[in-house]
Enzyme design. Structure first.
Site, PDB file in Angstrom:
ATOM      1  CG  ASP A  23      31.082  42.482  61.859  1.00 33.16           C
ATOM      2  OD1 ASP A  23      30.448  41.913  62.631  1.00 33.16           O
ATOM      3  OD2 ASP A  23      32.062  43.137  62.231  1.00 33.16           O
ATOM      4  CE  LYS A  47      34.800  43.251  58.211  1.00 36.03           C
ATOM      5  NZ  LYS A  47      33.747  43.544  59.145  1.00 36.03           N
TER       6      LYS A  47
END
EC number: 2.7.6.1
Length: 336
Positions: free
Chosen positions: A178, A201
């Site tokens: 991430d 994401k």
């Protein structure tokens, strides 16, 4: 000067015993855990009794606040109170995994900042210094009004990667699962001189990932996902699938804290990942130990040296350097 003394709760006794063994090697003299009992009454109240004299001693309590987080946190607080009332000179909380660290801000209205509350509890109980590993958010150090030494797993992971991927370092791509973990991934990428990619994401709601996009070209690369916590492993396994769909040759993962709750182990075993490497900051469950594609790297050598450095008043940040850490892990990893 008094010798450092170690005491352990029930959260991760194997790690505490390993730290004591490593300190014995470093000191050239026997270092053991202080004889104490930490047990429950019938109503699950926690009771602590220390059987050795600790007056004027430099005490180090080794206790992760992992599952069951509340029980382990209360053990740590009650052990601290027992030592403070027994006239210990200084109390350092060695918390390999700092629970509640994910609650480090108010993400919504009318929610707590539990990491700050835990910091207040530890300080008020009598803890004078905290030694921990890979805090989920570095700013948590500022929640404490006492010194906090935050160690990093990245130097150990870099040694492990150089050892296990010898001859293939040019094919590696470090991946952050991430955007928030980019700094952590970049640190390892810099240490092994590898490029960096990001899996971005998008969430529709908490706990559910709606979509993932790979930022960077991973085609033909051996991808290594780097993160600090693996809880249910849903995001990790999905990220591995997305990387393979984008042309990655194979996917491995290096995670500091293996919370591994719920279906995590089963997901990892059935995933496209070749291997998942965890540290022993949280005691591995039987399922984790038996999993064929999960491997544990020890943190005891680093924690033992950090405790000795705190006790002797020397630099703890020196352990961030590969040149300092390599001799401590000598015999475990061969370099070059």
């Amino acid at each position: 000067m008094t010798e450092p003394k170690l005491i352990s709760g029930n959260s991760n006794r194997p790690l505490a015993m390993s730290i004591a063994r490593r300190m014995s090697m470093h000191r050239g003299m026997s270092v053991g855990l202080v004889d104490a009992r930490v047990e429950r009454f019938n109503d699950q109240e926690i009771f602590v009794e220390v059987f050795e004299n600790v007056r004027g001693e430099d005490m180090f309590i080794i206790q992760s606040t992992s599952n069951p987080a509340n029980d382990n946190l209360m053990e740590l607080l009650i052990m601290t109170d027992a030592l403070r009332r027994s006239s210990a000179a200084r109390i350092t909380a060695v918390i390999p995994y700092f629970g509640y660290a994910r609650q480090d801000r108010r993400a919504k209205a009318r929610t707590p900042i539990s990491a700050k509350l835990v910091a207040n509890l530890l300080t008020r109980s009598g803890v004078e210094r905290v030694l921990t590993l890979d805090l989920h958010a570095a700013q948590i150090q500022g929640f404490f009004d006492i010194p906090v030494d935050n160690l990093y797993a990245s130097p150990i992971f870099a040694l492990d990667i150089e050892h296990h991927f010898k001859g293939k370092l040019g094919e590696l791509m470090i991946v952050s699962p991430d955007v928030g973990g980019v700094a952590r991934a970049r640190e390892i990428a810099k240490r092994i001189n590898a490029p960096l990619a990001i899996v971005d994401k998008r969430r529709e709601k908490a706990g559910e990932v709606a979509g993932m996009t790979v930022i960077g070209n991973v085609e033909g690369k051996t991808c290594i996902i780097v993160d600090d916590i693996c809880d249910t492993a849903g995001t990790l396994c999905k990220a591995a699938e997305v990387l393979m769909e984008n042309g990655a040759q194979e996917v491995h993962a290096y995670i500091t804290h293996g919370v591994m709750s719920g279906p995590a182990v089963e997901r990892v075993q059935n995933s496209v990942m070749k291997s998942l490497v965890l540290t022993d900051s949280i005691e591995p469950t039987e399922a984790v130990r038996k999993a064929g594609n999960i491997r544990i790297v020890p943190t005891a050598p680093m924690f033992a040296q950090a405790i000795l450095n705190i006790w002797s008043g020397t630099s703890v940040s020196s352990l961030f350097e590969t040149e300092t850490l390599s001799p401590i892990y000598e015999g475990m990893y061969s370099r070059g």
